[in-house]
Write an enzyme that holds these catalytic residues in place. Structure first.
Site, PDB file in Angstrom:
ATOM      1  N   SER A 126       6.726   7.864  -0.550  1.00 32.12           N
ATOM      2  CA  SER A 126       6.213   8.694   0.709  1.00 32.12           C
ATOM      3  C   SER A 126       6.414   9.586   1.234  1.00 32.12           C
ATOM      4  CB  SER A 126       6.380   7.488   2.233  1.00 32.12           C
ATOM      5  OG  SER A 126       5.021   7.667   3.466  1.00 32.12           O
ATOM      6  N   ASP A 450       0.879   4.291  -1.261  1.00 32.70           N
ATOM      7  CA  ASP A 450       2.260   4.682  -0.826  1.00 32.70           C
ATOM      8  C   ASP A 450       3.075   3.212  -0.588  1.00 32.70           C
ATOM      9  OD1 ASP A 450       3.842   5.863   1.313  1.00 32.70           O
ATOM     10  OD2 ASP A 450       2.580   6.317   2.190  1.00 32.70           O
TER      11      ASP A 450
END
Length: 596
Positions: A126, A450
């Site tokens: 991320s 993600d």
């Protein structure tokens, strides 16, 4: 020489070395990965081959062999002759812009104290993948980071050009929009370099081997067994589903060909490798909840349509607030459909009321009235198409003043919003008969997202036995529970039968609001895990300061940080390394099997 005396002498050498710090070739996570290599994508004669196998790739093996020599040399320079070089993996967690800045600080300090020269792998999730520059001088990199974040260097027209270009692809999704608008806005930079550019540099072993984490949306929500197999990794050489252990092989394709069209194992159509701006948007698309992401995307679309043009500014004259009211009601309509699966009748009524009597929106008003009459009997597909038609009618007078490529970009983005389509990637395993998993081979596209939505740190990519990780340095930049990644990983490892040290959830829960700066987890046949919460009672001093830091550096941050704020965050992250360097070095020493 006993282990203790060897460690003591080595430690003395280490302390002496700090008095005269030497220049390090190690860079920030993505500084190492991207711009220290060639500017062109890597080349692979057999790169289109699909590999279903246990273990790591031949290129990664070569990189590990060369990296081991580099680490051995670094240890020897400190007086430690080692027969065995321990595999040390650094994990940098997600956490939006906070994580990007903290990642810079951690890696800079690891480099400064000489620890980064002893690291084998670096794995990012991320926000940590967002920090990327092109300088080997880390002090210069930090200054450039401060400059970018302090100045408003985001250019709407540049973003628009990149989005129009991306929208020409048949795999365009909200990830493209996120990458070239939101992530670009947050980081104030666009990177055209590709990950495969770092293949040669990584294979030489002069830098830690990088791994970037995503997950397959289709697999994540496909049941417990599929969740365990959902992790999808990117390295400079290969991209694919990771090897979980001795019973579960991995499935890989070369990084240069990830996104190209395959069928039955054959390359049908090669496409250019996606640039790093896209990759970090892919890895960092879960900065907030669904509704907040939707608001952000909608606000940006509105800004692109009405805010500026590449040729001229198009300010909105809206004295009665009609356009703002339409914008708000259109958002309510879209949000209701995306989140709840159906149109909001109230939003339709409000839209009709606002548009009535306004010639500019007469066609849109007629369409709204028709939909209101058939709302209860309309299928989700019909409702989605209605919203798309309504958006086109509303935007058309403004899109007529733009280019055809811009109109196509807006329409494609609206289509992706209503399907909530992220991370669309051609599936290299499509109709591939030998994978043994029809769940994968029947899908023409993968939808990558993600990895922080699963575990906010890339433990699953370094823990499998094929990578032989013996020490994990876990730098946690999460906004919530600073131990959530540790607790989630223990459960994951139990499900996958991967060794992981025991975790006392109750004890960690008691310390979550005011954690220490260092935790160590050890267990039989398991790697040593050293865990470093970003904000803690050592670098912050009190629970009140910790709470204030979290508020200041929230994950979804859409204002420019001041230089003071950036400096403070860098210092906090560096302190976690500086204050615990002895502990880290001593654990490396214990595992290095020193000889007299």
């Amino acid at each position: 020489m006993s282990d203790r005396s060897s460690c003591d002498q080595w430690r003395l050498r280490r302390q002496q070395a700090w008095l005269y710090p030497r220049a390090s070739t190690s860079l920030c996570l993505l500084q190492q990965v991207i711009c220290s290599a060639k500017s062109q994508p890597g080349t692979c004669d057999e790169s289109s081959d699909i590999r279903i196998h246990f273990g790591i790739s031949d290129k990664e093996k070569a990189a590990m062999k060369n990296r081991g020599k580099h680490i051995s040399k670094a240890l020897k320079s400190l007086g430690l002759n080692a027969r065995k070089v321990p595999v040390v993996s650094v994990l940098v967690s997600g956490g939006g812009l906070r994580a990007a800045i903290a990642c810079q600080g951690v890696l800079s300090e690891l480099s400064h104290v000489g620890l980064l020269d002893m690291v084998t792998y670096i794995a990012g999730v991320s926000g940590s993948t967002c920090q990327s520059d092109g300088w080997k001088d880390l002090e210069k990199a930090e200054n450039e980071l401060r400059r970018r974040l302090k100045e408003d260097s985001w250019d709407l027209s540049v973003s628009e050009d990149k989005l129009c270009e991306a929208a020409e692809r048949d795999d365009y999704s909200l990830t493209d929009f996120w990458s070239y608008s939101v992530v670009y806005y947050l980081t104030k930079e666009l990177l055209d370099t590709c990950l495969s550019c770092a293949s040669e540099e990584s294979e030489m072993g002069t830098v830690p081997y990088p791994i970037f984490a995503t997950i397959d949306h289709y697999l994540k929500f496909g049941g417990k067994e599929k969740i365990l197999n959902a992790w999808f990794e990117f390295t400079p050489d290969w991209a694919g589903y990771s090897t979980l252990g001795s019973s579960t092989p991995g499935a890989y394709v070369s990084t240069t060909h990830c996104g190209s069209e395959f069928e039955g194992g054959k390359l049908i159509k090669q496409k250019p490798e996606r640039d790093f701006s896209y990759l970090r948007g892919l890895c960092g698309s879960a900065l907030a909840d669904m509704n907040t992401n939707l608001i952000t995307i909608w606000d940006n679309i509105w800004k692109f349509i009405f805010g500026s043009d590449t040729q001229e500014k198009m300010p909105i004259t809206d004295p009665e607030g009609v356009m703002k009211a339409i914008k708000d009601q259109l958002f309510n309509l879209i949000s209701s459909f995306v989140i709840n699966g159906h149109c909001s009748g109230d939003s339709l009524k409000n839209l009709q009321c606002i548009m009535t009597g306004n010639k500019q929106f007469s066609d849109a008003e007629t369409l709204t009235e028709q939909m209101m009459g058939h709302l209860h009997e309309a299928s989700p597909h019909q409702q989605r198409q209605f919203i798309l038609d309504l958006l086109e009618k509303t935007f058309q007078p403004y899109l007529d003043k733009k280019s055809s490529s811009f109109s196509s970009f807006v329409k494609k983005t609206c289509h992706c919003i209503l399907h909530w389509k992220w991370g669309t990637t051609n599936n290299f395993l499509y109709k591939y008969g030998d994978s043994g998993d029809k769940f994968l081979t029947d899908q023409k596209n993968m939808y990558l997202m993600d990895a922080g939505l699963a575990i906010n740190s890339a433990y699953p990519l370094v823990l499998p036995p094929v990578r032989n990780t013996e020490i994990i340095l876990s730098f946690d930049f999460s906004e919530g529970d600073p131990f959530e990644t540790i607790k989630a990983t223990e459960k994951y490892c139990k499900a996958c039968c991967i060794p992981f040290p025991p975790v006392d959830d109750f004890k960690l829960d008691q310390e979550a609001k005011a954690p220490s700066d260092f935790y160590i987890f050890e267990g039989e046949n398991a790697p040593v895990v050293m865990h470093f919460p970003l904000f803690n009672k050592v670098n912050c001093g009190s629970e009140e300061v910790i709470e204030h830091r979290h508020k200041t550096y929230s994950t979804f941050h859409f204002r420019n940080y001041s230089d003071t704020e950036v400096s403070q965050l860098l210092e906090d992250s560096k302190a976690n390394v500086r204050n615990n360097k002895d502990r880290i070095f001593m654990n490396i020493c214990k595992l290095a099997e020193a000889i007299s």
